[in-house]
Design a protein around this motif. Structure first.
Motif, PDB file in Angstrom:
ATOM      1  N   THR A 422       0.896  -1.263   0.063  1.00  0.00           N
ATOM      2  CA  THR A 422       0.205  -0.003  -0.089  1.00  0.00           C
ATOM      3  C   THR A 422       0.795   1.111   0.131  1.00  0.00           C
ATOM      4  O   THR A 422       0.577   2.222  -0.861  1.00  0.00           O
ATOM      5  CB  THR A 422      -1.040   0.040   1.215  1.00  0.00           C
ATOM      6  N   LEU A 423       1.786   1.423   0.961  1.00  0.00           N
ATOM      7  CA  LEU A 423       2.700   2.578   0.895  1.00  0.00           C
ATOM      8  C   LEU A 423       3.566   2.724  -0.377  1.00  0.00           C
ATOM      9  O   LEU A 423       3.756   3.864  -0.951  1.00  0.00           O
ATOM     10  CB  LEU A 423       3.750   2.351   2.198  1.00  0.00           C
ATOM     11  N   SER A 424       3.850   1.724  -0.896  1.00  0.00           N
ATOM     12  CA  SER A 424       4.741   1.642  -2.075  1.00  0.00           C
ATOM     13  C   SER A 424       4.003   2.310  -3.325  1.00  0.00           C
ATOM     14  O   SER A 424       4.269   3.370  -4.077  1.00  0.00           O
ATOM     15  CB  SER A 424       4.992   0.389  -2.735  1.00  0.00           C
ATOM     16  N   LEU A 425       2.650   1.938  -3.411  1.00  0.00           N
ATOM     17  CA  LEU A 425       1.538   2.541  -4.550  1.00  0.00           C
ATOM     18  C   LEU A 425       1.167   3.997  -4.009  1.00  0.00           C
ATOM     19  O   LEU A 425       1.039   4.683  -5.105  1.00  0.00           O
ATOM     20  CB  LEU A 425       0.451   1.514  -4.497  1.00  0.00           C
ATOM     21  N   MET A 426       1.192   4.108  -2.824  1.00  0.00           N
ATOM     22  CA  MET A 426       0.641   5.524  -2.499  1.00  0.00           C
ATOM     23  C   MET A 426       1.863   6.578  -2.726  1.00  0.00           C
ATOM     24  O   MET A 426       1.543   7.675  -3.357  1.00  0.00           O
ATOM     25  CB  MET A 426       0.520   5.597  -1.057  1.00  0.00           C
ATOM     26  N   HIS A 427       3.206   5.926  -2.646  1.00  0.00           N
ATOM     27  CA  HIS A 427       4.273   6.881  -2.844  1.00  0.00           C
ATOM     28  C   HIS A 427       4.182   7.007  -4.422  1.00  0.00           C
ATOM     29  O   HIS A 427       4.836   8.137  -4.787  1.00  0.00           O
ATOM     30  CB  HIS A 427       5.640   6.104  -2.458  1.00  0.00           C
ATOM     31  N   SER A 428       4.235   6.192  -5.413  1.00  0.00           N
ATOM     32  CA  SER A 428       4.435   6.208  -6.715  1.00  0.00           C
ATOM     33  C   SER A 428       2.997   6.841  -7.555  1.00  0.00           C
ATOM     34  O   SER A 428       3.007   7.244  -8.689  1.00  0.00           O
ATOM     35  CB  SER A 428       4.751   4.898  -7.448  1.00  0.00           C
ATOM     36  N   CYS A 429       1.488   6.614  -6.748  1.00  0.00           N
ATOM     37  CA  CYS A 429       0.503   6.964  -7.787  1.00  0.00           C
ATOM     38  C   CYS A 429      -0.691   7.643  -6.857  1.00  0.00           C
ATOM     39  O   CYS A 429      -1.675   7.817  -7.267  1.00  0.00           O
ATOM     40  CB  CYS A 429      -0.141   5.626  -8.194  1.00  0.00           C
ATOM     41  N   GLY A 430      -0.259   8.015  -5.632  1.00  0.00           N
ATOM     42  CA  GLY A 430      -1.131   8.443  -4.812  1.00  0.00           C
ATOM     43  C   GLY A 430      -1.829   9.766  -5.052  1.00  0.00           C
ATOM     44  O   GLY A 430      -2.960  10.138  -4.549  1.00  0.00           O
ATOM     45  N   MET A 431      -0.972  10.737  -5.779  1.00  0.00           N
ATOM     46  CA  MET A 431      -1.500  12.176  -5.715  1.00  0.00           C
ATOM     47  C   MET A 431      -2.020  12.379  -7.401  1.00  0.00           C
ATOM     48  O   MET A 431      -1.551  13.549  -7.600  1.00  0.00           O
ATOM     49  CB  MET A 431      -0.123  13.113  -5.309  1.00  0.00           C
ATOM     50  N   TYR A 432      -2.751  11.689  -7.759  1.00  0.00           N
ATOM     51  CA  TYR A 432      -3.437  12.076  -9.068  1.00  0.00           C
ATOM     52  C   TYR A 432      -1.990  12.387  -9.983  1.00  0.00           C
ATOM     53  O   TYR A 432      -0.957  11.634  -9.992  1.00  0.00           O
ATOM     54  CB  TYR A 432      -4.143  13.207  -9.118  1.00  0.00           C
ATOM     55  N   ASP A 433      -2.301  13.228 -10.865  1.00  0.00           N
ATOM     56  CA  ASP A 433      -1.277  13.626 -11.695  1.00  0.00           C
ATOM     57  C   ASP A 433      -0.197  14.462 -11.074  1.00  0.00           C
ATOM     58  O   ASP A 433       0.885  14.823 -11.891  1.00  0.00           O
ATOM     59  CB  ASP A 433      -1.780  14.610 -12.974  1.00  0.00           C
ATOM     60  N   PHE A 434      -0.141  14.691  -9.852  1.00  0.00           N
ATOM     61  CA  PHE A 434       1.039  15.282  -9.216  1.00  0.00           C
ATOM     62  C   PHE A 434       1.970  14.349  -8.248  1.00  0.00           C
ATOM     63  O   PHE A 434       2.804  14.600  -7.693  1.00  0.00           O
ATOM     64  CB  PHE A 434       0.264  16.276  -8.188  1.00  0.00           C
ATOM     65  N   SER A 435       1.730  13.144  -8.561  1.00  0.00           N
ATOM     66  CA  SER A 435       2.427  11.978  -7.887  1.00  0.00           C
ATOM     67  C   SER A 435       3.816  12.164  -8.201  1.00  0.00           C
ATOM     68  O   SER A 435       4.589  12.000  -7.039  1.00  0.00           O
ATOM     69  CB  SER A 435       1.966  10.791  -8.322  1.00  0.00           C
ATOM     70  N   GLY A 436       4.198  12.422  -9.364  1.00  0.00           N
ATOM     71  CA  GLY A 436       5.795  12.501  -9.503  1.00  0.00           C
ATOM     72  C   GLY A 436       6.380  13.598  -8.919  1.00  0.00           C
ATOM     73  O   GLY A 436       7.299  13.391  -8.068  1.00  0.00           O
ATOM     74  N   GLN A 437       5.799  14.872  -8.971  1.00  0.00           N
ATOM     75  CA  GLN A 437       6.347  15.858  -8.316  1.00  0.00           C
ATOM     76  C   GLN A 437       6.412  15.949  -6.545  1.00  0.00           C
ATOM     77  O   GLN A 437       7.180  16.259  -5.934  1.00  0.00           O
ATOM     78  CB  GLN A 437       5.598  17.066  -8.657  1.00  0.00           C
TER      79      GLN A 437
END
Length: 565
Positions: A422-437
């Motif tokens: 869960t934490l792994s995917l929250m880190h990479s994909c959790g913030m919509y299109d802002f996830s990378g930033q």
């Protein structure tokens, strides 16, 4: 057993080391730089004490003398009844720990708070407790708080506690309380840390901009001025500021939670037969699948809808909903978790895009066999409409930070595997299109929702929930994003701030420049053992005459031995 009387000297002991076991001392006396050497008669009583510092005995009391802390002015003189009660308590304590040479943890805690007084007001204890970050409503302290209420009713003034009554109140929770008052929690100086959080909150409150989501009519009713931050550490330390008791719907913040439930129930391999692990690079509600005709990840709508279909597959929606609610309540330590039927109805009436995604998933055979797609969408809307407060959601986040154990109940809720994934995917994909930033600048697992919430996890440290309804163009809370960015700018919480020689930020996990090595609960003996193993030596303070004993009383103080000694 060696005897101790209440003394101002004992106040210093709470800063050093309680009760060291005779067996432990004997076992370590050849290896420790500062050791205690005992000579014992056949009956087990100590007849001689040699204190050795780097091989040299610098104190050797005369045979037959007893070791007593002197009674100073204002010290406690227990009544006969109290003495009998203490004897009973001591007998009970011996069942859970061997006899030692220092006062019990209960005594040390009392002396540290009393500061030389015979009695302490109950509110002084409560104030000191809150300063550690613990709450009086903490489920782990229920026995202590209940006993405190009963005990105060039995006192003449309903306010003051002597040592005997204090011990009676705290003995059921003494290990947790000792850890708290000895600053052995993950954030040792919690008041200072909370002050920094308040400063960051005030900075966020002054922000303007952003719009409250209105594509779900019920969400549009929230005031744009609402702003709240709550945190809960892995040791159960709590701090809240702002509108933290106002309920709001989780919306997309529920996505990592139901994914965690699915992995907990079925395992990673099964869940990812149906859902991918990659960021999509697209809007969260796009009708788009990966090259294997699977949703990209469980944090976008398509993946969350499929994830919903994996929960209790053979049960009806009513049972599934209750199952998820009970899971979330356990994660929240039984704090507020509710349901907004108005939001659910509003979601369903305005959910054309999600219905389109559902039919697309059905066409591509993304669901397990036998899945009722419309029933899955109904449950999906219901789970998005689950209500929390900032306070209860921060405990959910702290459960993720704590490896699946709820910090305030100690109950294991999620498997380590589920938490890790869960934490792994929250880190990479959790913030919509802002996830990378967000991963770049903040470097922590998080999940945002269109209701204005950001569920933030600092692994092994704490969980945080920020909530403010105005959103930026990517669907994230304007104030929440600013708070998370400022938090990591001030503290070294970014995942890669712990690189060697990187010391530009504050580390709230440190106290006095020393890294804290141990976390979490310990039993009574383990705590005493750890505290006793610190490098210490006994220093003679002064000889005094004791009226109750014909021999001279010798007073010793424990001091920390410096590295250079």
């Amino acid at each position: 057993m060696l005897q101790f009387r209440a003394s101002i000297v004992l106040k210093e002991l709470i800063q050093t080391s309680p009760k060291r076991l005779l067996s432990d001392i004997i076992r370590h006396k050849k290896t420790l730089p500062n050791a205690y050497c005992f000579s014992a008669a056949n009956n087990g009583r100590i007849s001689k004490l040699n204190i050795v510092h780097y091989g040299r005995c610098f104190i050797q009391p005369l045979a037959g003398r007893r070791f007593l802390c002197t009674k100073t002015e204002g010290a406690i003189e227990p009544t006969e009844t109290a003495k009998k009660d203490e004897t009973v308590q001591e007998a009970a304590a011996d069942k859970r720990r061997k006899a030692g040479i220092l006062p019990s943890l209960e005594d040390l805690l009392f002396y540290s708070i009393a500061e030389g007084q015979e009695r302490i007001p109950a509110h002084k204890f409560i104030t000191a407790l809150k300063a550690t970050g613990l709450r009086t409503g903490d489920p782990r302290l229920k026995e202590c708080m209940d006993m405190l209420k009963v005990t105060l009713k039995s006192t003449s003034d309903g306010v003051m506690l002597d040592r005997h009554l204090f011990k009676k109140c705290v003995q059921s929770n003494i290990v947790l309380l000792t850890q708290a008052f000895r600053k052995k929690f993950v954030i040792p100086d919690f008041q200072s840390f909370a002050s920094h959080i308040d400063t960051l909150y005030e900075k966020g409150r002054n922000l303007s901009g952003g719009l409250v989501a209105d594509y779900i009519p019920q969400l549009a009713k929230f005031s744009p001025d609402l702003w709240a931050v709550s945190l809960c550490t892995v040791d159960g330390q709590r701090h809240t500021v702002g509108d933290t008791k106002v309920p709001f719907c989780l919306q997309s913040c529920v996505k990592p939670l139901k994914y965690a439930i699915s992995v907990h129930d079925h395992g990673t391999e099964y869940v990812h037969r149906f859902i991918g692990k990659e960021p999509s690079g697209l809007r969260f509600n796009k009708l788009f699948l990966d090259e294997d005709d699977k949703p990209h990840n469980p944090m976008v709508n398509a993946g969350a809808i499929v994830c919903t279909s994996l929960i209790k597959q053979l049960a009806g929606n009513a049972e599934k909903f209750d199952y998820v609610m009970n899971f979330l309540k356990k994660m929240a330590g039984n704090e507020y978790v509710g349901f907004s039927n108005a939001t659910f109805q509003s979601e369903r009436e305005s959910g054309d895009r999600n219905f389109a995604i559902g039919y697309y998933l059905k066409e591509k055979k993304c669901f397990p066999d036998g899945t009722d797609m419309t029933a899955v969408l109904d449950l999906y809307f219901q789970l998005c409409s689950i209500e929390v407060t900032c306070e209860s959601a921060s405990v959910m986040a702290a459960t993720l930070a704590n490896g699946g154990f709820c910090p305030i109940t100690g109950e294991r809720v999620l498997s380590p595997e589920a938490v890790r994934d869960t934490l792994s995917l929250m880190h990479s994909c959790g913030m919509y299109d802002f996830s990378g930033q967000f991963a770049f600048h903040v470097g922590l697992p998080a999940k945002s929702g269109v209701s204005g919430g950001i569920l933030l996890v600092v692994p092994n440290v704490m969980g945080i929930m920020c909530w403010s309804p105005p959103l930026d163009k990517l669907g994230n809370s304007v104030r929440g994003i600013q708070f998370c960015t400022d938090l990591v700018s001030l503290f070294n919480f970014h995942n890669y701030d712990n690189l060697r020689h990187f010391a530009k930020k504050l580390d709230p996990r440190r106290e006095g420049g020393d890294q804290r090595h141990t976390f979490g609960p310990m039993d009574y003996e383990s705590l005493q053992k750890e505290l006793a193993l610190k490098d210490t030596m006994w220093t003679k303070v002064s000889p005094t005459e004791c009226n109750e004993d014909s021999s001279t009383t010798v007073v010793y103080r424990m001091e920390t031995v410096g590295d250079g000694n």
